[in-house]
Design an enzyme around this catalytic site. Structure first.
Site, short mmCIF file in Angstrom:
data_model
loop_
_atom_site.label_atom_id
_atom_site.label_comp_id
_atom_site.label_asym_id
_atom_site.label_seq_id
_atom_site.Cartn_x
_atom_site.Cartn_y
_atom_site.Cartn_z
CD1 TRP A 129 -87.48 -60.10 65.67
CD2 TRP A 129 -88.26 -57.83 66.26
NE1 TRP A 129 -88.20 -60.12 66.81
CE2 TRP A 129 -88.40 -58.98 67.42
CE3 TRP A 129 -88.47 -56.73 66.57
CZ2 TRP A 129 -89.00 -58.59 68.43
CZ3 TRP A 129 -89.11 -56.15 67.82
CH2 TRP A 129 -89.34 -57.26 68.81
CG ASN A 182 -83.64 -51.43 61.98
OD1 ASN A 182 -84.64 -51.64 62.55
ND2 ASN A 182 -82.28 -51.33 62.05
#
Ligand code: AGP
Length: 622
Positions: free
Chosen positions: A80, A106
């Site tokens: 993302w 992440n």
């Protein structure tokens, strides 16, 4: 918030990593990639084979079919985007300068630019716009400069050294060609869990990615650092000390983390609500005291009795559930209660006195703003309790107690069952606190009975799914949608609007119905339907008047109301009936038609309701 999975074992890594990424796609899905430690063509040592693709996971699958990567150790990532667009180059894994070290990340490295500038001055060449690639180069730099003879220890120390240079958040997995079958992981602010398989080990962002291989998991804590081989592992911390850990058993099955016969996770989770609501109150109703029990709060009756103010923090849907909780607690327990958007609370320096009780609500237990709000309350010396769904999540572990929703995994990005379970939990809290104050035995017993009746009532609403789908199809040309409710259903209106906008991408807004005449009514038009959440309650007549005001301006109206209120069919364009329930519990029923309306509307528009554009399930970056 991205998805990470690493594997080391005897099996081919690629299919395991791809399956894990599929289960993690809801965490982020704008690009993905794998890096596999393959046996070197020369027969000496190993090579890192990297395959990366922007777009959905199928693009990566196609690439790997065309150009396979064989090996028993690998890392992978579904992204993302935070820094840099969704392109092949920005997809993870990223390599260091030497091309022999691969890493997935992440989180957000806040000081990445100054570090990147310094590395570029040293001649480093970067191929992406990401902060994560900078971290990979930092580790590679430390690795190349190390004098440690043991290659594995050298990688562990290089990761540790690099992490001391960064500020921000990380959940990482790294591997190096010099150490086949060896992974190093670390976390700070982004979740990472170790899967202890037999003859194989895993590292993943959450257990959903590995539950089909093992149910023995270790939830790493902030500053933990772990290394894995197929038969061994060790957990230290970034300061080099041995770290304590505990092995947990995953509390759900692989089937629960699958769609089953449903076309989408969202629909499955909407239909799971009779069960998830029951799970939320199961074992927590105390009939002989006409009260509820929430053992995880860890508060004595005296401490609960002394509470004179409550603050409820959350984001998105969790904040809407908290708003219903505000009405419930003030109505049943007469304790001043306020809702704080977590991202505001953490910076607002709110005045909290010693008998203020702070709750944080979070389905994932990893939302960084909610985590920060919790830590802010704790920094002020307050006991902060969590109402969380994900067992072992960071909020669940760091809070000073709390209660689990027991909803089972919620995979669809749009929260559904977690909302009704959160409201159920807050109802139990309100009953518990109320019965310690002024709530009578009779009123308490009535509430317990109504709670027990909820699952069947929810099931009755779910049986109207096709009727609601037909209504949704009538409004596919809508340019926007207004959601209107009063009192306990004002938060329901906000939640209905959020559902609609986040999966259909049309403009939708929720309002306290009486606010319509203070400006909102300017939006009423034939192209903008209004959804009224108006069960037969103390403000029903007021809602009828507001509905008439909308109709007088040719605005289409969908009304959600109590069975028997057939008079509405005379003025509303469409009516969805819910079973009778007390006003306080009506949001748990009235939200179901809104969930189905947004689901069917969005599916009819061809939207990907489980993975809406720009979104991810758990927001672990600021
Ligand atoms: C709701 O449908 C959204 N997915 C989003 O607003 C979500 O509720 C919010 O990000 C909070 O997530 P949490 O409950 O996991 O903390």
């Amino acid at each position: 918030m991205c998805g990470i999975i690493g594997y080391v074992g005897k099996a081919e890594a690629t299919p395991i990593l791809l399956e894990g990424l599929r289960r993690l796609e809801y965490r982020g899905y704008d690009s993905s990639g794998v890096a596999i430690l393959s046996d070197s063509a020369s027969g000496e040592g190993s090579d890192i084979q990297t395959r990366k693709r922007s777009g959905r996971l199928d693009n990566l699958r196609t690439l790997l079919t065309e150009n396979p990567a064989a090996g028993h150790c690998g890392i992978s990532h579904t992204r993302w985007a935070t820094h840099g667009e969704a392109t092949d180059e920005n997809a993870h894994p990223h390599l260091d300068q030497s091309g022999k070290l691969a890493m997935v990340h992440n989180g957000v490295i806040e000081n990445y630019q100054v570090l990147k500038d310094h590395l570029e001055e040293e001649g480093h060449i970067f191929h992406s716009q990401t902060d994560s690639e900078v971290l990979a180069h930092l580790v590679g730099n430390a690795y190349e400069a190390s004098t440690e003879k043991d290659q594995r220890r050298r990688l562990v120390e290089a990761v540790r050294e690099a992490l001391h240079l960064v500020s921000g958040t990380y959940g990482i997995v790294a591997m190096h060609e010099d150490s086949p079958g060896f992974l190093v992981g670390a976390r700070f602010g982004s979740p990472l869990v170790v899967g202890l398989g037999k003859g194989e080990k895993f590292l993943a962002s959450d257990v959903g990615a590995i539950v089909s291989h093992t149910t023995d998991a270790i939830y790493l804590r902030d500053r933990d650092l772990v290394w894995l081989t197929e038969d061994d592992f060790a957990i230290e911390n970034v300061d080099g000390d041995a770290a304590e850990y505990e092995v947990s058993t995953v509390d759900f099955t692989p089937e629960q983390a699958e769609k089953g016969d449903y076309p989408h996770y969202m629909l499955k989770e909407i239909f799971e609500q009779p069960t998830s609501i029951q799970n939320a109150f199961r074992g927590r109703l105390v009939d002989d005291q006409a009260s509820a029990i929430l053992g995880g709060l860890g508060l004595t009756p005296r401490e609960l009795r002394d509470v004179d103010r409550i603050v409820l923090c959350g984001c998105g849907t969790a904040s809407h559930a908290a708003m219903v909780g505000e009405y419930l607690i003030e109505h049943l327990a007469r304790i001043p209660t306020e809702v704080e958007i977590a991202s505001e609370f953490r910076y607002r320096n709110p005045p909290l006195d010693k008998n203020t009780l702070v709750f944080v609500l979070s389905q994932s237990g990893e939302t960084i703003d909610t985590l920060a709000a919790m830590r802010e309350g704790q920094r002020k010396g307050h006991r902060v309790l969590g109402i969380v769904n994900s067992v072992g999540s960071t909020i669940a572990r760091e809070s000073d107690g709390g209660s689990y929703l027991y909803s089972g995994p919620e995979i669809g990005v749009a929260a559904t069952k977690s909302f009704t379970s959160q409201v159920t939990l807050l109802t139990l809290l309100a009953i518990l606190l109320g019965r310690m104050r002024h709530l009578s035995v009779d009123a308490g017993q009535q509430m317990l009975k109504e709670l027990r009746d909820l699952p069947a009532k929810v099931g009755k609403i779910l049986s109207q799914s096709e009727h609601i789908r037909q209504i949704a199809l009538k409004y596919l040309d809508a340019k926007g949608m207004l959601f209107l409710g009063r009192q306990f259903n004002y938060p329901t209106a906000l939640e209905g609007a959020l559902k609609m906008k986040e999966i259909s991408y049309i403009f939708a807004s929720g309002h306290a119905a009486a606010e319509l005449k203070h400006g909102i009514i300017a939006l009423v038009s034939e192209e903008t339907p209004s959804v009224f959440i108006m069960p037969k309650d103390s403000v029903y007549e007021k809602n009828v008047s507001t509905l008439e005001e909308v109709k007088a301006r040719k605005g289409p109206v969908i009304a959600v109301t109590t069975e028997g209120s057939t008079e509405l069919e005379r003025i509303a364009d469409d009516v969805i009936y819910i079973p009778p329930v007390s006003e306080m519990l009506s949001p748990i029923l009235s939200v179901i038609p809104l969930q189905l309306l947004s689901y069917h509307f969005s599916v009819a528009l061809g939207c990907d309701v489980d993975k809406p554009r720009n979104l991810a399930k758990s927001v672990t970056v600021e």
